[in-house]
Design a protein around this motif. Structure first.
Motif, PDB file in Angstrom:
ATOM      1  N   MET A   1      17.359  72.443  -1.349  1.00 30.34           N
ATOM      2  CA  MET A   1      18.767  72.486  -0.959  1.00 30.34           C
ATOM      3  C   MET A   1      19.218  71.471  -0.916  1.00 30.34           C
ATOM      4  SD  MET A   1      19.485  75.338   2.325  1.00 30.34           S
ATOM      5  CE  MET A   1      19.665  76.885   0.851  1.00 30.34           C
ATOM      6  N   ASP A   2      20.518  71.535  -1.466  1.00 28.33           N
ATOM      7  CA  ASP A   2      21.581  69.864  -0.496  1.00 28.33           C
ATOM      8  C   ASP A   2      22.333  70.230   0.255  1.00 28.33           C
ATOM      9  OD1 ASP A   2      23.697  71.339  -1.952  1.00 28.33           O
ATOM     10  OD2 ASP A   2      23.674  70.407  -4.340  1.00 28.33           O
ATOM     11  N   ILE A   3      23.380  69.499   0.563  1.00 24.02           N
ATOM     12  CA  ILE A   3      23.871  69.013   1.439  1.00 24.02           C
ATOM     13  C   ILE A   3      24.698  70.471   1.092  1.00 24.02           C
ATOM     14  CG2 ILE A   3      25.125  66.769   1.306  1.00 24.02           C
ATOM     15  CD1 ILE A   3      23.175  68.011   4.626  1.00 24.02           C
ATOM     16  N   GLN A   4      25.434  70.817   0.163  1.00 27.97           N
ATOM     17  CA  GLN A   4      26.700  71.245  -0.015  1.00 27.97           C
ATOM     18  C   GLN A   4      26.398  73.257   0.468  1.00 27.97           C
ATOM     19  OE1 GLN A   4      30.027  70.941   0.269  1.00 27.97           O
ATOM     20  NE2 GLN A   4      30.668  72.972   0.166  1.00 27.97           N
ATOM     21  N   ASP A   5      24.555  73.078   0.277  1.00 26.35           N
ATOM     22  CA  ASP A   5      23.976  74.654   0.347  1.00 26.35           C
ATOM     23  C   ASP A   5      23.887  75.048   1.872  1.00 26.35           C
ATOM     24  OD1 ASP A   5      23.516  75.015  -2.440  1.00 26.35           O
ATOM     25  OD2 ASP A   5      21.950  74.236  -3.016  1.00 26.35           O
ATOM     26  N   ILE A   6      23.285  74.216   2.262  1.00 28.89           N
ATOM     27  CA  ILE A   6      23.775  73.690   4.014  1.00 28.89           C
ATOM     28  C   ILE A   6      24.943  73.895   4.751  1.00 28.89           C
ATOM     29  CG2 ILE A   6      23.165  71.515   5.221  1.00 28.89           C
ATOM     30  CD1 ILE A   6      20.337  74.398   5.899  1.00 28.89           C
ATOM     31  N   LYS A   7      25.646  73.243   4.178  1.00 28.66           N
ATOM     32  CA  LYS A   7      27.109  73.905   4.729  1.00 28.66           C
ATOM     33  C   LYS A   7      27.217  75.524   4.627  1.00 28.66           C
ATOM     34  CE  LYS A   7      31.912  72.291   4.632  1.00 28.66           C
ATOM     35  NZ  LYS A   7      32.610  70.952   4.082  1.00 28.66           N
ATOM     36  N   ASP A   8      27.316  75.985   3.040  1.00 28.17           N
ATOM     37  CA  ASP A   8      27.766  76.875   2.967  1.00 28.17           C
ATOM     38  C   ASP A   8      26.869  77.505   3.611  1.00 28.17           C
ATOM     39  OD1 ASP A   8      29.928  76.188   1.364  1.00 28.17           O
ATOM     40  OD2 ASP A   8      28.310  76.267  -0.547  1.00 28.17           O
ATOM     41  N   TYR A   9      25.761  77.537   3.671  1.00 30.24           N
ATOM     42  CA  TYR A   9      24.404  78.313   4.870  1.00 30.24           C
ATOM     43  C   TYR A   9      24.670  78.906   5.927  1.00 30.24           C
ATOM     44  CZ  TYR A   9      20.650  80.200   7.221  1.00 30.24           C
ATOM     45  OH  TYR A   9      19.973  80.299   8.051  1.00 30.24           O
ATOM     46  N   PHE A  10      25.468  77.254   7.199  1.00 26.78           N
ATOM     47  CA  PHE A  10      25.464  77.619   8.374  1.00 26.78           C
ATOM     48  C   PHE A  10      26.945  78.614   8.272  1.00 26.78           C
ATOM     49  CE2 PHE A  10      22.682  74.694   9.563  1.00 26.78           C
ATOM     50  CZ  PHE A  10      21.353  75.009   9.875  1.00 26.78           C
ATOM     51  N   GLU A  11      27.787  78.584   7.692  1.00 24.68           N
ATOM     52  CA  GLU A  11      28.649  78.967   7.147  1.00 24.68           C
ATOM     53  C   GLU A  11      29.092  80.237   7.578  1.00 24.68           C
ATOM     54  OE1 GLU A  11      32.111  77.467   5.044  1.00 24.68           O
ATOM     55  OE2 GLU A  11      32.341  75.239   5.724  1.00 24.68           O
ATOM     56  N   ASN A  12      28.146  80.865   6.649  1.00 23.06           N
ATOM     57  CA  ASN A  12      28.302  82.327   6.698  1.00 23.06           C
ATOM     58  C   ASN A  12      26.554  82.941   7.296  1.00 23.06           C
ATOM     59  OD1 ASN A  12      29.768  82.313   4.193  1.00 23.06           O
ATOM     60  ND2 ASN A  12      28.522  81.264   3.688  1.00 23.06           N
ATOM     61  N   HIS A  13      25.771  82.450   8.218  1.00 18.58           N
ATOM     62  CA  HIS A  13      24.849  83.230   8.799  1.00 18.58           C
ATOM     63  C   HIS A  13      25.583  82.354  10.488  1.00 18.58           C
ATOM     64  CE1 HIS A  13      23.377  82.790   5.157  1.00 18.58           C
ATOM     65  NE2 HIS A  13      22.659  83.612   5.299  1.00 18.58           N
ATOM     66  N   SER A  14      24.792  83.616  11.508  1.00 16.07           N
ATOM     67  CA  SER A  14      24.452  83.349  12.493  1.00 16.07           C
ATOM     68  C   SER A  14      23.442  83.750  12.501  1.00 16.07           C
ATOM     69  CB  SER A  14      25.777  84.578  12.765  1.00 16.07           C
ATOM     70  OG  SER A  14      25.089  86.206  13.227  1.00 16.07           O
ATOM     71  N   GLY A  15      23.632  82.704  13.868  1.00 12.57           N
ATOM     72  CA  GLY A  15      21.886  83.333  14.979  1.00 12.57           C
ATOM     73  C   GLY A  15      21.806  81.892  16.314  1.00 12.57           C
ATOM     74  N   GLN A  16      20.842  81.543  17.090  1.00  9.74           N
ATOM     75  CA  GLN A  16      20.579  80.510  18.006  1.00  9.74           C
ATOM     76  C   GLN A  16      19.960  79.325  16.918  1.00  9.74           C
ATOM     77  OE1 GLN A  16      20.576  80.895  20.587  1.00  9.74           O
ATOM     78  NE2 GLN A  16      21.855  83.253  20.148  1.00  9.74           N
ATOM     79  N   GLY A  17      20.330  78.472  17.387  1.00  9.96           N
ATOM     80  CA  GLY A  17      19.728  77.019  17.500  1.00  9.96           C
ATOM     81  C   GLY A  17      18.899  76.128  18.148  1.00  9.96           C
ATOM     82  N   VAL A  18      17.764  74.857  17.869  1.00 10.80           N
ATOM     83  CA  VAL A  18      17.438  74.397  18.884  1.00 10.80           C
ATOM     84  C   VAL A  18      17.632  73.307  18.451  1.00 10.80           C
ATOM     85  CG1 VAL A  18      15.292  74.044  20.162  1.00 10.80           C
ATOM     86  CG2 VAL A  18      16.480  76.376  20.439  1.00 10.80           C
ATOM     87  N   LEU A  19      17.985  72.286  19.243  1.00 13.86           N
ATOM     88  CA  LEU A  19      18.282  70.931  18.552  1.00 13.86           C
ATOM     89  C   LEU A  19      16.787  69.636  19.581  1.00 13.86           C
ATOM     90  CD1 LEU A  19      19.511  68.473  17.153  1.00 13.86           C
ATOM     91  CD2 LEU A  19      20.881  68.001  19.348  1.00 13.86           C
ATOM     92  N   ALA A  20      15.788  69.223  19.192  1.00 12.04           N
ATOM     93  CA  ALA A  20      15.092  68.720  20.108  1.00 12.04           C
ATOM     94  C   ALA A  20      14.898  67.301  19.774  1.00 12.04           C
ATOM     95  CB  ALA A  20      13.211  69.570  19.749  1.00 12.04           C
ATOM     96  N   THR A  21      14.349  66.856  20.762  1.00  8.30           N
ATOM     97  CA  THR A  21      15.016  65.254  20.796  1.00  8.30           C
ATOM     98  C   THR A  21      13.803  64.856  22.056  1.00  8.30           C
ATOM     99  OG1 THR A  21      15.942  65.112  22.809  1.00  8.30           O
ATOM    100  CG2 THR A  21      17.196  65.192  20.684  1.00  8.30           C
ATOM    101  N   ALA A  22      13.764  63.777  21.803  1.00  5.44           N
ATOM    102  CA  ALA A  22      11.948  62.420  22.716  1.00  5.44           C
ATOM    103  C   ALA A  22      12.806  61.440  22.912  1.00  5.44           C
ATOM    104  CB  ALA A  22      10.959  62.733  21.399  1.00  5.44           C
ATOM    105  N   ASP A  23      11.751  60.904  24.009  1.00  2.43           N
ATOM    106  CA  ASP A  23      12.724  59.543  24.529  1.00  2.43           C
ATOM    107  C   ASP A  23      12.055  58.422  24.297  1.00  2.43           C
ATOM    108  OD1 ASP A  23      10.482  59.915  26.199  1.00  2.43           O
ATOM    109  OD2 ASP A  23      10.890  59.900  28.043  1.00  2.43           O
ATOM    110  N   ALA A  24      11.712  57.173  24.314  1.00  2.04           N
ATOM    111  CA  ALA A  24      11.163  56.057  23.666  1.00  2.04           C
ATOM    112  C   ALA A  24       9.921  56.702  24.247  1.00  2.04           C
ATOM    113  CB  ALA A  24      11.327  54.789  24.578  1.00  2.04           C
TER     114      ALA A  24
END
Length: 135
Positions: free
Chosen positions: A1-24
């Motif tokens: 899946m390329d970035i254009q496909d993922i752009k289309d995916y997010f424009e056409n699907h609803s749902g819930q997202g979680v962003l995970a990060t970590a400190d140093a």
């Protein structure tokens, strides 16, 4: 899946997202985030206040975003990300903003950041997708 496909995916699907990060030091944080904005330069951008997620990204450029589609079953995407830049309180940020949190209405929100990420890898929500599986 390329970035254009993922752009289309997010424009056409609803749902819930979680962003995970970590400190140093590697202490992990997870936060609910809306779908990313896929930009013309193929970066994924998220709008965020200066809280723990944003603080972590000042110390550690890597993040992971998990998106689970609405509906039955376990469908969605996992994005592996590297921060490339950010901007604060710009016209672009406010033009992309999808909604305002009703609980913050009338309150001083503080600065907002538009954080841009290179998309390093895209995997399905469940399974390793194509390619090698780590030992």
């Amino acid at each position: 899946m390329d970035i254009q496909d993922i752009k289309d995916y997010f424009e056409n699907h609803s749902g819930q997202g979680v962003l995970a990060t970590a400190d140093a030091q590697g202490m992990v944080n997870q936060a609910v985030f809306s779908r990313p904005h896929i930009m013309e330069d193929s970066t994924a951008a998220f709008i965020m206040p200066h809280r723990l997620t944003h603080k972590n990204l000042q110390e550690n450029l890597y993040a992971a975003y998990l998106f689970m589609e609405s509906g039955p079953g376990y469908k969605g995407k996992r994005l592996y990300l590297t921060k490339v830049r950010e901007e604060q309180d710009t016209e672009l940020l406010y033009s992309l903003r999808r909604r305002t949190n009703p609980s913050e209405k009338g309150k001083q929100e503080g600065p907002r950041f538009l954080v841009f990420f290179q998309v390093d890898k895209i995997l399905p929500l469940v399974g390793a997708g194509e390619g090698p599986v780590l030992p």
